[in-house]
Design a protein around this motif. Structure first.
Motif, short mmCIF file in Angstrom:
data_model
loop_
_atom_site.label_atom_id
_atom_site.label_comp_id
_atom_site.label_asym_id
_atom_site.label_seq_id
_atom_site.Cartn_x
_atom_site.Cartn_y
_atom_site.Cartn_z
N ILE A 381 0.86 -1.18 0.00
CA ILE A 381 0.00 0.00 0.00
C ILE A 381 0.89 1.23 0.00
O ILE A 381 1.86 1.28 0.75
N PRO A 382 0.59 2.24 -0.85
CA PRO A 382 1.41 3.43 -0.82
C PRO A 382 1.20 4.20 0.48
O PRO A 382 0.11 4.10 1.05
N PRO A 383 2.15 4.94 0.99
CA PRO A 383 3.46 5.21 0.42
C PRO A 383 4.56 4.41 1.08
O PRO A 383 5.57 4.98 1.50
N PHE A 384 4.41 3.11 1.21
CA PHE A 384 5.44 2.33 1.88
C PHE A 384 6.26 1.56 0.86
O PHE A 384 5.87 1.42 -0.30
N ASN A 385 7.39 1.01 1.35
CA ASN A 385 8.37 0.49 0.38
C ASN A 385 7.86 -0.74 -0.37
O ASN A 385 8.24 -0.98 -1.50
N GLY A 386 6.98 -1.55 0.30
CA GLY A 386 6.48 -2.73 -0.39
C GLY A 386 5.74 -2.36 -1.67
O GLY A 386 5.80 -3.08 -2.67
N PHE A 405 -0.79 -13.07 -12.65
CA PHE A 405 -2.09 -13.25 -11.99
C PHE A 405 -1.93 -13.94 -10.63
O PHE A 405 -2.54 -13.54 -9.64
N LEU A 406 -1.06 -14.98 -10.61
CA LEU A 406 -0.81 -15.67 -9.34
C LEU A 406 -0.24 -14.70 -8.31
O LEU A 406 -0.61 -14.71 -7.13
N ILE A 407 0.67 -13.85 -8.77
CA ILE A 407 1.29 -12.87 -7.87
C ILE A 407 0.23 -11.92 -7.34
O ILE A 407 0.23 -11.55 -6.15
N LEU A 408 -0.71 -11.54 -8.25
CA LEU A 408 -1.78 -10.63 -7.84
C LEU A 408 -2.64 -11.27 -6.76
O LEU A 408 -2.96 -10.66 -5.73
N LEU A 409 -3.00 -12.58 -6.99
CA LEU A 409 -3.78 -13.30 -5.97
C LEU A 409 -3.02 -13.34 -4.65
O LEU A 409 -3.60 -13.18 -3.58
N ALA A 410 -1.69 -13.54 -4.74
CA ALA A 410 -0.88 -13.58 -3.53
C ALA A 410 -0.96 -12.25 -2.80
O ALA A 410 -1.03 -12.21 -1.57
N SER A 411 -0.98 -11.13 -3.56
CA SER A 411 -1.09 -9.82 -2.93
C SER A 411 -2.40 -9.69 -2.18
O SER A 411 -2.44 -9.19 -1.04
N VAL A 412 -3.49 -10.17 -2.83
CA VAL A 412 -4.80 -10.10 -2.17
C VAL A 412 -4.78 -10.91 -0.88
O VAL A 412 -5.23 -10.47 0.18
N TRP A 484 -2.93 4.82 -11.96
CA TRP A 484 -3.51 3.49 -12.08
C TRP A 484 -2.91 2.53 -11.05
O TRP A 484 -3.60 1.67 -10.52
N GLN A 485 -1.63 2.71 -10.79
CA GLN A 485 -1.00 1.77 -9.84
C GLN A 485 -1.50 2.01 -8.42
O GLN A 485 -1.76 1.06 -7.68
N VAL A 486 -1.64 3.29 -8.07
CA VAL A 486 -2.17 3.58 -6.73
C VAL A 486 -3.59 3.06 -6.62
O VAL A 486 -3.97 2.42 -5.63
N ALA A 487 -4.38 3.30 -7.71
CA ALA A 487 -5.76 2.82 -7.68
C ALA A 487 -5.80 1.31 -7.55
O ALA A 487 -6.61 0.75 -6.79
N ALA A 488 -4.90 0.61 -8.28
CA ALA A 488 -4.89 -0.85 -8.22
C ALA A 488 -4.58 -1.32 -6.81
O ALA A 488 -5.18 -2.28 -6.31
N SER A 489 -3.65 -0.62 -6.14
CA SER A 489 -3.29 -1.08 -4.80
C SER A 489 -4.44 -0.87 -3.83
O SER A 489 -4.68 -1.69 -2.94
N VAL A 495 -10.35 -5.65 -1.94
CA VAL A 495 -10.67 -7.06 -2.20
C VAL A 495 -10.11 -7.94 -1.10
O VAL A 495 -10.76 -8.90 -0.64
N GLY A 496 -8.91 -7.60 -0.64
CA GLY A 496 -8.28 -8.39 0.41
C GLY A 496 -9.09 -8.37 1.68
O GLY A 496 -9.27 -9.41 2.33
N ILE A 497 -9.60 -7.19 2.04
CA ILE A 497 -10.38 -7.11 3.28
C ILE A 497 -11.68 -7.89 3.14
O ILE A 497 -12.09 -8.61 4.05
N VAL A 498 -12.29 -7.80 1.94
CA VAL A 498 -13.50 -8.59 1.71
C VAL A 498 -13.19 -10.08 1.83
O VAL A 498 -13.92 -10.86 2.47
N PHE A 499 -12.05 -10.47 1.26
CA PHE A 499 -11.65 -11.87 1.32
C PHE A 499 -11.43 -12.31 2.77
O PHE A 499 -11.79 -13.42 3.16
N TYR A 500 -10.87 -11.39 3.57
CA TYR A 500 -10.65 -11.70 4.98
C TYR A 500 -11.98 -11.94 5.67
O TYR A 500 -12.13 -12.88 6.46
N LEU A 501 -12.98 -11.09 5.35
CA LEU A 501 -14.30 -11.27 5.96
C LEU A 501 -14.89 -12.62 5.55
O LEU A 501 -15.57 -13.28 6.34
#
Lengths: 543, 111, 137
Positions: A381-386, A405-412, A484-489, A495-501
């Motif tokens: 998540i911006p503005p951190f180094n990851g 795509f796999l990497i994206l899923l891993a991020s989620v 676009w990159q900030v929006a994607a993050s 999506v990640g928080i929804v997935f957590y729920l």
């Protein structure tokens, strides 16, 4: 100036034995001062040669005045300098943290410094057998450190790790033997010269040797078929050691793999790494989601983040190599931050299970802040180094949509499982008071937070410096902070928080409870090592 | 011939490491594996008719001393590893009162 | 279990020779097969024979654990200091700082003999300690 290379190895070694000797002679004298002094001195030496490294200089040193190819030489370039620097900084911070956490036995500091010796040696050496020796120093000290608390779990983790990694080391030695038989040289530079000749003359022997070497170190770098020892070993070690293992040990092993592949020009193996990395990133996140032990979650995320690094390394363009190395550094920073703040949670409450903790945010605001910075960093998540390095990685994977795509899923998944960790800080709190935290434990956390933020806000500074050090020639780094990159993050975060729920529903709980039970025993892990060796050999023979 | 013997020793070591249930036997397997590698290195450097690499008058064909020097180091490391592994096994035995890895894994399943 | 007379007697007579052989291996390490590590292991095996045949208390009296520990630590530090001495004299780490002498003589090959002695004592003490700790518990 060249003498600094050997001093980087000898100083920690000297101070490690001084710690033991001093504590042996008088109980009351604080021997850990020597360990602090040894590491701080090495850090000073590293800064001393910084200007020369940044102006493109390299150092080499022959031990005992014996020149190559028979003598042992040490060699330092930009890549080695940066790795060594990051390792030393994190070792220093972890040591400061450990002095506040509890009263460790002098043995702890001895092995801690020995770990540093092994690390510096692996990074600096230019001789493949010497690399093996330093790897063994590194591993033996980690076995002892993992088993430090002598609980049943810790000893079992250490024993599993010992057997797996020794089997790997045996294969590494076999690889050295095959190379020596075919080429008659042991120095890495010498091997680089005979590589082409060997590839033409005895390709199958050469391939077997390369695979033996890569598997032998790969077991310590923990990408997926070889990862089985890592979660237990990292979770049950003392907290400063977990931080150091995640931040340094697996990184150094991976960089050694990097060098081996570079020198042997095993490009088909490097291609395989894209897929290995993508699957590692994805699968490890699933297992991380299933865990409830806070340190085990972090340990599985170490594997997952290694997947990001390995996948990006596999692409082998100048952008991807820079991204991979940038992520190595970022991961070292935020994973040690996360481990240390998890240690803070365990220190203050004595509970490791995230499902039993809640409402800690008001009681330990500093721990909350540190954990938040670490979680946002690792989730990209911006503005951190990851954010910066993950973006560079996804940019470099542009031509491999499935892996991306796999990497994206891993991020989620990363976002989801760090929501689980962050949940312990919110909500209602149990009434009891918690232990007070000494300054020496919080100071390293703040420093690491500052690093994370600095590298995130000025990514071009970090990535640019890295690309100057490790990639020959210049190329323009793409910008990180586009709309676009900030929006994607932000989208990934949502999506990640929804997935957590979703994982909190009864169905999700049942699925992940089932996944948590799926673990490999020791025998099966050893078997998996052999099977992956055979698979690697077949792969490299076919392509 | 001797090469195949070395491969056989190596394989026996791997088999001992993987298939044996007893922790001590696993460590013995690891040692056999290491001996296989030591033999392999010594085999690399030596040929028929060569003598020990001590430079005295009248000695011409000597074996390659480098693999032997390397193996000395590898043996030392092997001893360190064995000692550490045995110490860990001792602690495991004191904790779980058994040397069988499958029983230890069963016992520590719910930890 | 009763202790066998033969074992106690033979081992008592044998131990000095084993120790002597260890010292021989250490001091001829730079001329013939042998050297610090091998000699040290032979030294340790002598002490261990005494330990196995006569029990722990007697060995403790002649080779106290504390002294063995101290020997091991001091020897490592001596080794490192010898290495650093080369650095201080303007050569590189672990480069020779003594006269080379004539090949084949006992005091020759520079400081290899000295290093062999250091390593021999360190390894002897170390291996003995490992076995002490493992056997005792």
């Amino acid at each position: 100036m060249n003498n600094i290379l050997i001093l980087l190895i000898v100083l920690p070694l000297l101070s490690s034995f001084l710690v033991l000797l001093v504590s042996f002679i008088s109980r009351s004298f604080p021997g850990k001062i020597f360990s602090l002094g040894g590491i701080a001195l090495s850090l000073g030496l590293l800064f001393l040669i910084a200007p020369a490294i940044f102006s493109g200089g390299t150092f080499s040193y022959s031990v005992g005045g014996w020149k190559g190819p028979l003598g042992i030489t040490l060699y330092m370039d930009g890549l080695a300098w940066l790795t060594s620097l990051i390792g030393t900084i994190i070792a220093l911070l972890a040591l400061i943290y450990s002095s506040g956490e509890k009263d460790y036995h002098p043995r702890f500091y001895f092995f801690f410094l020995l770990l540093l010796v092994g690390m510096q040696g692996v990074i600096l050496t230019d001789d493949i057998f010497n690399m093996f020796v330093f790897f063994e120093i590194l591993s033996i000290s980690t076995y002892a450190l993992v088993a430090y608390f002598q609980t049943g779990r810790a000893i079992r983790a250490s024993f599993d790790y010992l057997l797996l990694s020794s089997l790997g080391a045996a294969f590494f030695l076999l690889g050295i033997g095959l190379i020596y038989q075919a080429g008659g040289v042991l120095s890495l530079e010498g091997i680089r010269e005979v590589t082409i000749h060997l590839q033409k003359n005895s390709p199958s022997m050469f391939n077997l040797a390369v695979v033996c070497l890569v598997i032998g170190i790969g077991i310590k770098a923990a990408f997926i078929p070889l990862h089985t020892w890592l979660p237990n070993a990292h979770a049950y070690a003392p907290t400063p050691v977990s931080a150091l293992l995640s931040a340094v040990m697996i990184k150094v092993s991976f960089l050694a793999t990097w060098r081996i592949i570079d020198i042997f020009q095993a490009f088909s193996l490097q291609y395989l790494f894209i897929w290995l990395g993508a699957f590692t990133a994805f699968l490890a996140v699933i297992w991380a989601l299933a865990q409830t032990d806070i340190k085990k979650i972090l340990a599985y995320h170490s594997i997952s983040q290694m997947g990001f690094i390995v996948a990006s390394f596999g692409v082998a363009s100048s952008l991807s190599l820079t991204a991979s190395f940038f992520h190595i550094i970022n991961h070292s920073l935020f994973k040690s931050l996360l481990f240390l703040s998890a240690g803070l949670v365990i220190y203050t409450t004595g509970i490791r299970d995230v499902s039993k903790l809640s409402g800690l945010g008001r009681k330990m605001p500093l721990g909350f802040f540190a954990c938040l910075v670490g979680s946002l960093s690792i989730s990209g998540i911006p503005p951190f180094n990851g954010f910066a390095s993950k973006n560079l990685i996804s940019l470099s994977l542009k031509n491999y949509p499935v892996a991306a795509f796999l990497i994206l899923l891993a991020s989620v998944g990363t976002v989801a499982s760090f929501s689980k960790i962050m949940r312990i800080f919110v909500g209602s709190s149990a009434g009891d008071r918690i232990k007070k935290v000494p300054l020496s434990m919080t100071l390293p956390l703040l420093i690491l937070c500052a690093f994370c933020l600095a590298l995130g806000i000025f990514p071009s500074w970090g990535a640019g410096g890295i690309s100057r050090l490790i990639v020959p020639g210049s190329f323009s780094l793409p910008g990180v902070y586009t709309f676009w990159q900030v929006a994607a993050s932000i989208l990934i975060l949502a999506v990640g928080i929804v997935f957590y729920l979703l994982t909190l529903t009864s169905y999700g709980k049942r699925v992940f409870g089932y996944i948590r039970q799926m673990r490999l025993g020791l025998n099966n892990s050893l078997l998996l090592l052999i099977i992956s060796l055979i698979f690697f050999v077949i792969f490299i023979q076919l392509f | 011939m001797s090469f195949y013997l070395i491969v056989a020793i190596f394989m026996v070591g791997i088999w001992g490491l993987i298939a044996k249930d007893n922790l001590i036997k696993k460590i013995i397997g690891l040692n056999i594996l290491n001996s296989g590698i030591v033999l392999f290195f010594v085999y690399i450097g030596s040929f028929q008719g060569t003598t020990a690499p001590i430079m005295e008058k009248g000695i011409k064909d000597v074996v390659d001393p480098i693999p032997q020097a390397l193996m000395l180091t590898a043996i030392v490391i092997g001893i360190c590893l064995t000692a550490l592994a045995l110490a860990l096994v001792l602690k495991l035995y004191q904790k779980y009162k058994t040397l069988s890895i499958s029983q230890i894994e069963k016992m520590s399943k719910d930890e | 279990m009763e202790r066998s007379q033969i074992v106690t007697m033979v081992s008592r007579k044998l131990v000095p020779f084993i120790l002597l052989f260890g010292l021989y291996l250490i001091s001829y390490g730079h001329l013939s097969p042998g050297g610090g590590f091998q000699g040290g292991v032979v030294l340790a095996s002598g002490i261990l024979l005494l330990f196995l045949s006569h029990g722990f208390t007697l060995v403790q009296r002649s080779f106290p654990e504390r002294h063995l520990n101290l020997t091991e630590l001091v020897m490592v530090l001596l080794f490192l200091l010898l290495g650093l001495a080369g650095l201080l004299l303007g050569k590189s780490f672990l480069s020779n700082i003594l006269l080379l002498g004539e090949a084949g003589e006992i005091p020759s090959a520079g400081f290899i003999l000295l290093l062999n002695m250091i390593i021999g004592l360190k390894v002897g003490a170390g291996i003995t300690l490992i076995c002490f700790y493992l056997f005792r518990s």
